[in-house]
Scaffold this active site. Sequence first.
Site, PDB file in Angstrom:
ATOM      1  N   LYS A   1       0.838  -1.203   0.000  1.00 39.28           N
ATOM      2  CA  LYS A   1       0.000   0.000   0.000  1.00 39.28           C
ATOM      3  C   LYS A   1       0.871   1.250   0.000  1.00 39.28           C
ATOM      4  O   LYS A   1       1.806   1.373   0.799  1.00 39.28           O
ATOM      5  CB  LYS A   1      -0.913   0.012   1.225  1.00 39.28           C
ATOM      6  CG  LYS A   1      -1.701   1.311   1.391  1.00 39.28           C
ATOM      7  CD  LYS A   1      -2.301   1.438   2.764  1.00 39.28           C
ATOM      8  CE  LYS A   1      -2.942   2.815   2.954  1.00 39.28           C
ATOM      9  NZ  LYS A   1      -1.927   3.884   3.123  1.00 39.28           N
TER      10      LYS A   1
ATOM     11  N   HIS B   1       6.070 -14.023   0.097  1.00 37.32           N
ATOM     12  CA  HIS B   1       4.635 -14.293   0.173  1.00 37.32           C
ATOM     13  C   HIS B   1       4.127 -13.978   1.578  1.00 37.32           C
ATOM     14  O   HIS B   1       4.866 -14.044   2.552  1.00 37.32           O
ATOM     15  CB  HIS B   1       4.252 -15.728  -0.216  1.00 37.32           C
ATOM     16  CG  HIS B   1       5.275 -16.765   0.084  1.00 37.32           C
ATOM     17  ND1 HIS B   1       6.260 -17.123  -0.794  1.00 37.32           N
ATOM     18  CD2 HIS B   1       5.471 -17.516   1.187  1.00 37.32           C
ATOM     19  CE1 HIS B   1       7.018 -18.066  -0.262  1.00 37.32           C
ATOM     20  NE2 HIS B   1       6.569 -18.316   0.943  1.00 37.32           N
TER      21      HIS B   1
ATOM     22  N   ASN C   1      14.935  -7.894   0.209  1.00 37.48           N
ATOM     23  CA  ASN C   1      14.253  -9.194   0.201  1.00 37.48           C
ATOM     24  C   ASN C   1      13.467  -9.377   1.488  1.00 37.48           C
ATOM     25  O   ASN C   1      14.015  -9.238   2.587  1.00 37.48           O
ATOM     26  CB  ASN C   1      15.255 -10.333   0.034  1.00 37.48           C
ATOM     27  CG  ASN C   1      14.558 -11.666  -0.143  1.00 37.48           C
ATOM     28  OD1 ASN C   1      14.175 -12.317   0.822  1.00 37.48           O
ATOM     29  ND2 ASN C   1      14.397 -12.080  -1.384  1.00 37.48           N
TER      30      ASN C   1
ATOM     31  N   ASN D   1       2.432   0.185   9.418  1.00 42.06           N
ATOM     32  CA  ASN D   1       2.332   1.606   9.074  1.00 42.06           C
ATOM     33  C   ASN D   1       1.452   2.410  10.006  1.00 42.06           C
ATOM     34  O   ASN D   1       1.197   3.597   9.755  1.00 42.06           O
ATOM     35  CB  ASN D   1       1.810   1.757   7.644  1.00 42.06           C
ATOM     36  CG  ASN D   1       0.392   1.226   7.479  1.00 42.06           C
ATOM     37  OD1 ASN D   1      -0.083   0.412   8.281  1.00 42.06           O
ATOM     38  ND2 ASN D   1      -0.277   1.651   6.427  1.00 42.06           N
TER      39      ASN D   1
END
Length: 206
Positions: free
Chosen positions: A107, A119, A133, A142
């Site tokens: 986002k 994943h 990574n 966030n």
Amino acid sequence: MATLIPIERYIAAFPASPLGAWADAAPWALTSNSEAIVRALLATLPVRDYMLADEVAVHRSAVVEDGAVLKGPLILGPHCFVAAGAYLRGGNWVDAHCAFGPGVEVKSSFVFAGSKFAHFNFVGDSLIGAGVNLEAGSIVCNYRNELVDKEINVRIDGAPHRTGVKKFGALIGDGVRLGANAVVAPGALLAPGTVLQRAALLDQGF
């Protein structure tokens, strides 16, 4: 405030990238205005190189599997891969050769070349350097859900600084590695090459 965090010290390619025009902005100012920034960049894209629909621009060399959800404004760069079940929303700019595995949600973020989200990751309102990574299940938070005062604060050279925003994840430098199920709390600044061990918590807040 912007001069306190030179983004190029964390992400070397930033000044020469399409985001270079915002090099003097604070990281949280970029993520807070990600939709407007991505819309501005959409207007500059070479149409022949991208498939464009509903403010979503996908480079013709990118691979997006059926079942992935891409919401505009979004720019997905050359040779990227987005797996079924991945979800990109809220204004994202993605550089070349990035990968988003099943169950990944991103986002309002800017992701530089060669970064890979394995994943079941969440990354919100963040700047992600090149060659980063994220192993399975690692999260970049966030929002300070646990605090009464939701404003995100950061530490710069050990000193506290207020951001004026309620959502900001992290500035993650080039080559950072997050181990499986690691959690980065809001407001983190990760120097290039940082390695966060599996199941670790990094909380630089105050």
